[in-house]
Write a protein that holds these residues in place. Sequence first.
Motif, mmCIF file in Angstrom:
data_model
loop_
_atom_site.group_PDB
_atom_site.id
_atom_site.type_symbol
_atom_site.label_atom_id
_atom_site.label_comp_id
_atom_site.label_asym_id
_atom_site.label_seq_id
_atom_site.Cartn_x
_atom_site.Cartn_y
_atom_site.Cartn_z
ATOM 1 N N CYS A 198 0.851 -1.194 0.000
ATOM 2 C CA CYS A 198 0.000 0.000 0.000
ATOM 3 C C CYS A 198 0.887 1.245 0.000
ATOM 4 N N GLU A 199 0.503 2.243 -0.783
ATOM 5 C CA GLU A 199 1.334 3.435 -0.924
ATOM 6 C C GLU A 199 0.992 4.548 0.061
ATOM 7 N N VAL A 200 -0.167 4.446 0.699
ATOM 8 C CA VAL A 200 -0.610 5.531 1.581
ATOM 9 C C VAL A 200 -1.342 4.937 2.781
ATOM 10 N N TRP A 201 -1.202 5.601 3.917
ATOM 11 C CA TRP A 201 -1.962 5.239 5.114
ATOM 12 C C TRP A 201 -2.991 6.330 5.338
ATOM 13 N N TYR A 202 -4.260 6.009 5.126
ATOM 14 C CA TYR A 202 -5.364 6.907 5.435
ATOM 15 C C TYR A 202 -5.662 6.721 6.921
ATOM 16 N N SER A 203 -5.124 7.617 7.734
ATOM 17 C CA SER A 203 -4.912 7.327 9.147
ATOM 18 C C SER A 203 -5.762 8.133 10.108
ATOM 19 N N VAL A 204 -6.527 7.424 10.937
ATOM 20 C CA VAL A 204 -7.217 8.050 12.060
ATOM 21 C C VAL A 204 -6.201 8.495 13.105
ATOM 22 N N CYS A 205 -5.258 7.632 13.418
ATOM 23 C CA CYS A 205 -4.193 7.968 14.370
ATOM 24 C C CYS A 205 -3.493 9.250 13.947
ATOM 25 N N GLY A 206 -3.211 9.366 12.657
ATOM 26 C CA GLY A 206 -2.526 10.555 12.142
ATOM 27 C C GLY A 206 -3.331 11.825 12.263
ATOM 28 N N GLY A 207 -4.653 11.689 12.430
ATOM 29 C CA GLY A 207 -5.491 12.863 12.587
ATOM 30 C C GLY A 207 -5.349 13.539 13.933
ATOM 31 N N LEU A 208 -4.794 12.822 14.925
ATOM 32 C CA LEU A 208 -4.615 13.399 16.254
ATOM 33 C C LEU A 208 -3.174 13.263 16.743
ATOM 34 N N PHE A 209 -2.506 12.212 16.284
ATOM 35 C CA PHE A 209 -1.106 11.973 16.656
ATOM 36 C C PHE A 209 -0.260 11.857 15.384
ATOM 37 N N PRO A 210 -0.161 12.956 14.639
ATOM 38 C CA PRO A 210 0.465 12.887 13.315
ATOM 39 C C PRO A 210 1.957 12.566 13.340
ATOM 40 N N LEU A 211 2.683 13.025 14.340
ATOM 41 C CA LEU A 211 4.111 12.716 14.391
ATOM 42 C C LEU A 211 4.327 11.220 14.614
ATOM 43 N N THR A 212 3.496 10.636 15.463
ATOM 44 C CA THR A 212 3.577 9.199 15.712
ATOM 45 C C THR A 212 3.279 8.413 14.436
ATOM 46 N N ALA A 213 2.243 8.813 13.718
ATOM 47 C CA ALA A 213 1.865 8.117 12.489
ATOM 48 C C ALA A 213 2.892 8.344 11.388
ATOM 49 N N LYS A 214 3.413 9.556 11.294
ATOM 50 C CA LYS A 214 4.356 9.877 10.217
ATOM 51 C C LYS A 214 5.659 9.103 10.370
ATOM 52 N N GLU A 215 6.032 8.789 11.596
ATOM 53 C CA GLU A 215 7.226 7.983 11.812
ATOM 54 C C GLU A 215 7.079 6.630 11.110
#
Length: 297
Positions: free
Chosen positions: A203-220
């Motif tokens: 998969c090329e992208v993570w459509y992320s709920v986590c990233g909506g509130l904890f973006p640094l954690t998800a971006k890692e």
Amino acid sequence: MFSGLSAFPLTPVTNAGFDEPGFVRILERITSAGADSIGVLGSTGSYAYLTRPQRSRIAAIAKSYAGNIPVMVCVGSVSTDEVLRLADDAQTVGADALLLPPVSYQTLREDEVFGLFETLMQHVSVPVCIYDNPGTTRFEFSDELHGRIARLPGIRSVKIPGVPSSPVDARVRVQRLKSKLPEGVTIGISGDASAATGLNAGCEVWYSVCGGLFPLTAKEITDASARGEHVRVVQLSERLQPLWGLFRKHGGSIRVMAAAAGVLGLTETDCLPRPLRPLSASDIAEIATVISELNLK
């Protein structure tokens, strides 16, 4: 915009209506983290509970605070006519892409879902992402239907739910879908607990709920995926098992994210649209503990 981290923020709602200051605070976390895109009014964004004027206002605010980060706006609705009106609103405020789930009251057939996307693509001038979310729409896409829709001009990505937990089975599932899609149409994983497996499977992208509130954690996690660090991707996701456990415990992510936004002081404690209700004080305390222990940011 259809690669990397696509952060899907909560839309906070109070008794007075849409909580604009709270939404802006959430957006500022995402933009500061440098997410690759922002997806507003998704399922955690409560699109189904909001009026057309509210949805237009939310999309406009997202665009005004996103800076150079592209914004994708969900235009899901039961009626095709309303989908088109929502698409007009989103394009008017500058949406860079649209997200469309096949929402229904009567169970939809494959030709009806194809017709919905065909009608939208004839109406809009921005890219569209297919939103495959059977947990809310009760519609199961076949890979063949994904491929048929993806050949419509302007379709750029498919947002799929979780993949099998086995890395081998996940890769087979992703590659099977890829074989049906034209070149240039990406696959994005949206089940946060299986995001690492999905990213490692192709998969090329993570459509992320986590990233909506904890973006640094998800971006890692997505940054590690972009570098091809498959083991690191798994390690980073495994560290978040307490968060994924909270999602499972509370029947999904929305109530957990709403409670977490309150814990962080971004919104009021009760920021869900009715009839949804906030979690109990003890549940919120557990969420606060997980945020602290995992250093979610």
